[in-house]
Design an enzyme around this catalytic site. Structure first.
Site, PDB file in Angstrom:
ATOM      1  N   HIS A 146      -4.337  -5.394 -11.045  1.00 41.27           N
ATOM      2  CA  HIS A 146      -3.021  -4.895 -10.650  1.00 41.27           C
ATOM      3  C   HIS A 146      -1.973  -5.167 -11.723  1.00 41.27           C
ATOM      4  O   HIS A 146      -1.200  -4.266 -12.093  1.00 41.27           O
ATOM      5  CB  HIS A 146      -2.574  -5.540  -9.338  1.00 41.27           C
ATOM      6  N   HIS A 177       0.819  -1.210   0.000  1.00 33.52           N
ATOM      7  CA  HIS A 177       0.000   0.000   0.000  1.00 33.52           C
ATOM      8  C   HIS A 177       0.859   1.269   0.000  1.00 33.52           C
ATOM      9  O   HIS A 177       0.441   2.309  -0.517  1.00 33.52           O
ATOM     10  CB  HIS A 177      -0.948   0.004   1.197  1.00 33.52           C
TER      11      HIS A 177
END
Length: 423
Positions: free
Chosen positions: A392, A262
């Protein structure tokens, strides 16, 4: 020399994204991902299947459709449409209609987390899921989908009236199905993806309120919390945005400790937000570079390679598994930062990250990217079963190919516009 001090050879320092072969490689990898995910994921009963390692549907007889899977597939199919991949528009339509007809709760408002063929299996109304509805609607508007405008208006109203908290400049996390209970938990993950979606909505509509909200979330999560914590992104908070260091939740969506992946995701989003905000907020670029550095220094396994999934507050690994999405986000961040920062460090890590993905994560035999590796880089499936989604990895392949003028969709559109004027 440690991994963190990698530098490019002085005699061969041209960035990879500028090289014709590397650009062909990236597009080939993107096309392989489309081939693996798009057609096999199409559920004839609506929505999309999740796939096993061989690309076959999981629970094909009565598959559960989670909202983040449905919406991410729409967003990725829009990317396919924008770059000219045939078949993508049909997938956009298939997903948009499932979001509108099934995930949307027409009686109570909002969008439910998951369904199967019989109906709702988890009726929670989560900011995380609504962020991806906003992203899907914003993206679909760029290819003129007939539901996009109505969905964008609908989910925006829900976000503004149910989730947005003006005092803190953030979104609340989760309600139950009928909105009767708001959980006290506050988390950065939902707010991070809301930032991504708000930027996409700003680009799609020109409404600056979306951008202002995104900037306020970034200020709360990064400037107020991550920077004082040594550029480590805190994940879990109470309803007053007090950090909960001892939180233990869902290992997949709300794992304990911190998640270096993150930090990498925020590194790219901060640069993107800085660009969209006309480069007003100068703190964002320094914070983004520091987040990237810290993810490497603390999260990268210098023995085997790959990012540990989670760390404790002493920077020791909690979950030592290496997932596919942190390296995907690292690639995107390194590429985006390198467009503005000529420091060899980011170019060197861009190359090293692709070496790692090519040699350990990309499944050359069956297609797709391996979702989870053990510490020693052998495949495992403790957290994830199969290959969860395209989102992703696809963006890792495409971000380096397009202008860093905002989001990936904006970059593709601008590159296409420039090419037309050059003809």
């Amino acid at each position: 020399m440690t991994d963190a001090k990698l530098t490019l050879p002085k005699t061969n320092s041209s960035p990879w994204p500028n090289r014709p072969f590397h650009r062909q490689y990236l597009m080939r990898q993107a096309n392989n991902l489309f081939d693996f995910f798009e057609a096999p994921s199409m559920n004839p009963k609506g929505g999309f299947f999740e796939l096993d390692d061989d690309g076959n549907p999981l629970d094909a007889d009565n598959a559960t459709r989670q909202i983040h899977v449905t919406t991410r597939m729409v967003h990725c199919a829009v990317l396919g449409s924008l770059i000219g991949r045939p078949g993508s528009d049909e997938i956009v339509d298939h997903g948009m209609r499932y979001i509108w007809d099934r995930h949307r709760d027409p009686r109570r408002g909002g969008y439910v987390w998951s369904l199967d063929d019989a109906g709702v299996t988890n009726g929670a109304k989560q900011a995380y899921g609504h962020a991806f509805v906003l992203l899907a609607a914003s993206s679909a508007s760029l290819v003129g989908h007939p539901l996009a405008k109505e969905m964008l208006a609908d989910v925006t109203e829900v976000i503004n009236t149910r989730f947005w908290e003006e005092k803190s400049g953030s979104v609340r996390d989760e309600y139950n199905h009928d909105w009767s209970q708001l959980l006290p938990y506050r988390g950065q993950n939902a707010n991070m993806h809301m930032t991504e979606a708000l930027m996409a909505a700003f680009e799609a509509t020109g409404n600056r309120d979306y951008l202002t909200k995104a900037e306020r979330i970034a200020e709360l999560i990064i400037l107020k919390h991550a920077v004082p914590l040594g550029h480590r992104v805190a994940e879990h908070f109470d309803e007053n945005w007090v950090l909960d260091r001892n939180y233990e939740g869902n290992e997949m969506f709300r794992p304990s400790g911190t998640t270096p992946g993150h930090w990498l995701e925020w590194a790219r989003l901060l640069y993107q937000l800085w660009v969209l905000g006309e480069k007003r907020l100068s703190w964002m670029t320094g914070a983004a570079r520091a987040l990237f550095h810290q993810s490497i220094e603390l999260g990268w396994d210098s023995v085997h390679g790959g990012f540990f999934y989670t760390l404790d507050w002493d920077n020791k690994p909690i979950m030592r598994e290496k997932l596919w999405w942190p390296v995907s986000e690292a690639i995107g961040a390194a590429a985006y930062i390198s467009a503005f920062d000529n420091e060899d460090y980011f170019q060197a890590w861009y190359r090293k990250l692709w070496d790692y993905a090519e040699n350990h994560v990309i499944d050359h035999q069956r297609g797709g990217w391996l979702s989870e590796l053990k510490e020693d880089l052998t495949p495992t499936s403790r957290l994830f079963v199969g290959k969860p989604d395209i989102y992703h990895a696809l963006q890792a392949c495409l971000i380096p190919l397009y202008p860093t003028t905002g989001s990936l969709t904006k970059g593709i559109i601008e590159a296409d516009h420039t090419a037309k004027h050059l003809v």
